[in-house]
Write a protein that holds these residues in place. Structure first.
Motif, mmCIF file in Angstrom:
data_model
loop_
_atom_site.group_PDB
_atom_site.id
_atom_site.type_symbol
_atom_site.label_atom_id
_atom_site.label_comp_id
_atom_site.label_asym_id
_atom_site.label_seq_id
_atom_site.Cartn_x
_atom_site.Cartn_y
_atom_site.Cartn_z
ATOM 1 N N UNK A 1 0.843 -1.199 0.000
ATOM 2 C CA UNK A 1 0.000 0.000 0.000
ATOM 3 C C UNK A 1 0.872 1.240 0.000
ATOM 4 N N UNK A 2 0.473 2.210 -0.796
ATOM 5 C CA UNK A 2 1.075 3.532 -0.777
ATOM 6 C C UNK A 2 -0.055 4.517 -0.480
ATOM 7 N N UNK A 3 0.075 5.282 0.589
ATOM 8 C CA UNK A 3 -0.981 6.188 1.010
ATOM 9 C C UNK A 3 -0.448 7.604 1.062
ATOM 10 N N UNK A 4 -0.958 8.433 0.141
ATOM 11 C CA UNK A 4 -0.542 9.835 0.083
ATOM 12 C C UNK A 4 -1.425 10.682 0.982
ATOM 13 N N UNK A 5 -0.877 11.768 1.453
ATOM 14 C CA UNK A 5 -1.634 12.752 2.229
ATOM 15 C C UNK A 5 -0.946 14.107 2.100
ATOM 16 N N UNK A 6 -1.653 15.147 2.555
ATOM 17 C CA UNK A 6 -1.065 16.472 2.574
ATOM 18 C C UNK A 6 -1.553 17.409 1.483
ATOM 19 N N UNK A 7 -2.360 16.905 0.572
ATOM 20 C CA UNK A 7 -2.895 17.772 -0.470
ATOM 21 C C UNK A 7 -3.941 18.725 0.085
ATOM 22 N N UNK A 8 -4.373 19.653 -0.778
ATOM 23 C CA UNK A 8 -5.382 20.607 -0.351
ATOM 24 C C UNK A 8 -5.401 21.820 -1.243
ATOM 25 N N UNK A 9 -6.085 22.848 -0.757
ATOM 26 C CA UNK A 9 -6.202 24.114 -1.475
ATOM 27 C C UNK A 9 -5.218 25.111 -0.883
ATOM 28 N N UNK A 10 -4.449 25.754 -1.738
ATOM 29 C CA UNK A 10 -3.457 26.727 -1.284
ATOM 30 C C UNK A 10 -3.430 27.888 -2.263
ATOM 31 N N UNK A 11 -3.116 29.067 -1.760
ATOM 32 C CA UNK A 11 -3.022 30.238 -2.627
ATOM 33 C C UNK A 11 -1.708 30.234 -3.399
ATOM 34 N N UNK A 12 -1.681 30.893 -4.536
ATOM 35 C CA UNK A 12 -0.419 31.017 -5.270
ATOM 36 C C UNK A 12 0.670 31.606 -4.372
ATOM 37 N N UNK A 13 1.865 31.025 -4.474
ATOM 38 C CA UNK A 13 2.972 31.435 -3.626
ATOM 39 C C UNK A 13 3.081 30.662 -2.337
ATOM 40 N N UNK A 14 2.067 29.883 -2.034
ATOM 41 C CA UNK A 14 2.046 29.121 -0.795
ATOM 42 C C UNK A 14 2.832 27.828 -0.880
ATOM 43 N N UNK A 15 2.766 27.061 0.202
ATOM 44 C CA UNK A 15 3.518 25.817 0.306
ATOM 45 C C UNK A 15 2.626 24.686 0.795
ATOM 46 N N UNK A 16 2.989 23.486 0.398
ATOM 47 C CA UNK A 16 2.380 22.262 0.905
ATOM 48 C C UNK A 16 3.467 21.212 1.011
ATOM 49 N N UNK A 17 3.267 20.270 1.930
ATOM 50 C CA UNK A 17 4.153 19.103 1.987
ATOM 51 C C UNK A 17 3.311 17.847 1.862
ATOM 52 N N UNK A 18 3.598 17.095 0.811
ATOM 53 C CA UNK A 18 2.940 15.812 0.605
ATOM 54 C C UNK A 18 3.751 14.710 1.269
ATOM 55 N N UNK A 19 3.034 13.720 1.784
ATOM 56 C CA UNK A 19 3.669 12.550 2.372
ATOM 57 C C UNK A 19 3.112 11.294 1.714
ATOM 58 N N UNK A 20 3.939 10.280 1.638
ATOM 59 C CA UNK A 20 3.498 8.988 1.114
ATOM 60 C C UNK A 20 4.075 7.909 2.016
ATOM 61 N N UNK A 21 3.195 7.227 2.735
ATOM 62 C CA UNK A 21 3.612 6.133 3.606
ATOM 63 C C UNK A 21 3.479 4.835 2.825
ATOM 64 N N UNK A 22 4.550 4.062 2.823
ATOM 65 C CA UNK A 22 4.622 2.869 1.981
ATOM 66 C C UNK A 22 4.684 1.620 2.848
ATOM 67 N N UNK A 23 3.724 0.753 2.671
ATOM 68 C CA UNK A 23 3.705 -0.530 3.378
ATOM 69 C C UNK A 23 4.325 -1.564 2.461
ATOM 70 N N UNK A 24 5.625 -1.751 2.617
ATOM 71 C CA UNK A 24 6.359 -2.632 1.707
ATOM 72 C C UNK A 24 7.623 -3.100 2.389
ATOM 73 N N UNK A 25 8.023 -4.332 2.073
ATOM 74 C CA UNK A 25 9.288 -4.789 2.612
ATOM 75 C C UNK A 25 10.442 -4.163 1.846
ATOM 76 N N UNK A 26 11.582 -3.993 2.536
ATOM 77 C CA UNK A 26 12.786 -3.463 1.916
ATOM 78 C C UNK A 26 12.516 -2.138 1.209
ATOM 79 N N UNK A 27 11.825 -1.237 1.888
ATOM 80 C CA UNK A 27 11.510 0.077 1.318
ATOM 81 C C UNK A 27 12.772 0.789 0.863
#
Length: 115
Positions: A3-29
């Motif tokens: 499983x790969x689960x992304x998060x952190x998206x959303x609505x932001x104004x121009x010039x703004x910042x976001x940080x996306x994360x992806x948690x990976x359920x996998x062996x030997x990541x």
């Protein structure tokens, strides 16, 4: 089950910042290359950023200097720090893990840049 689960998206104004994360359920990541892709409405999916198992990074010209990809192997997580966001960065962002013939995708997270 991988499983790969992304998060952190959303609505932001121009010039703004976001940080996306992806948690990976996998062996030997740590052995996987990790990518962030994005797909805007009516456009093909495009590669945004890559980080190899060794930590080497590469970026699309359109995000160079604004986005930073990183990984935390003990947490099995990859990040995409996005700064100075522009309306043209609006898209669904997907996390991808690849190693040999193993190629896994997350479900995507929406990023909308608008005033």
């Amino acid at each position: 089950q991988v499983q790969l689960v992304e998060s952190g998206g959303g609505l932001v104004q121009p010039g703004g910042s976001l940080r996306l994360s992806c948690v990976v359920s996998i062996g030997f990541f740590s052995g996987y290359g990790m990518n962030w892709y994005r797909q805007a409405p009516g456009k093909q999916r495009e590669l945004v950023a890559t980080i190899t198992s060794g930590g080497r990074t590469n970026y699309a010209d359109s995000v160079q200097g604004r986005f930073t990809i990183s990984r935390d192997n003990p947490k099995k997580t990859v990040y995409l720090q996005m700064n100075s966001l522009k309306p043209e960065d609006t898209a669904v962002y997907y996390c991808n893990a690849i190693r040999g013939t193993n190629d896994y995708w997350g479900q995507g997270t929406q990023v909308t840049v608008s005033s």
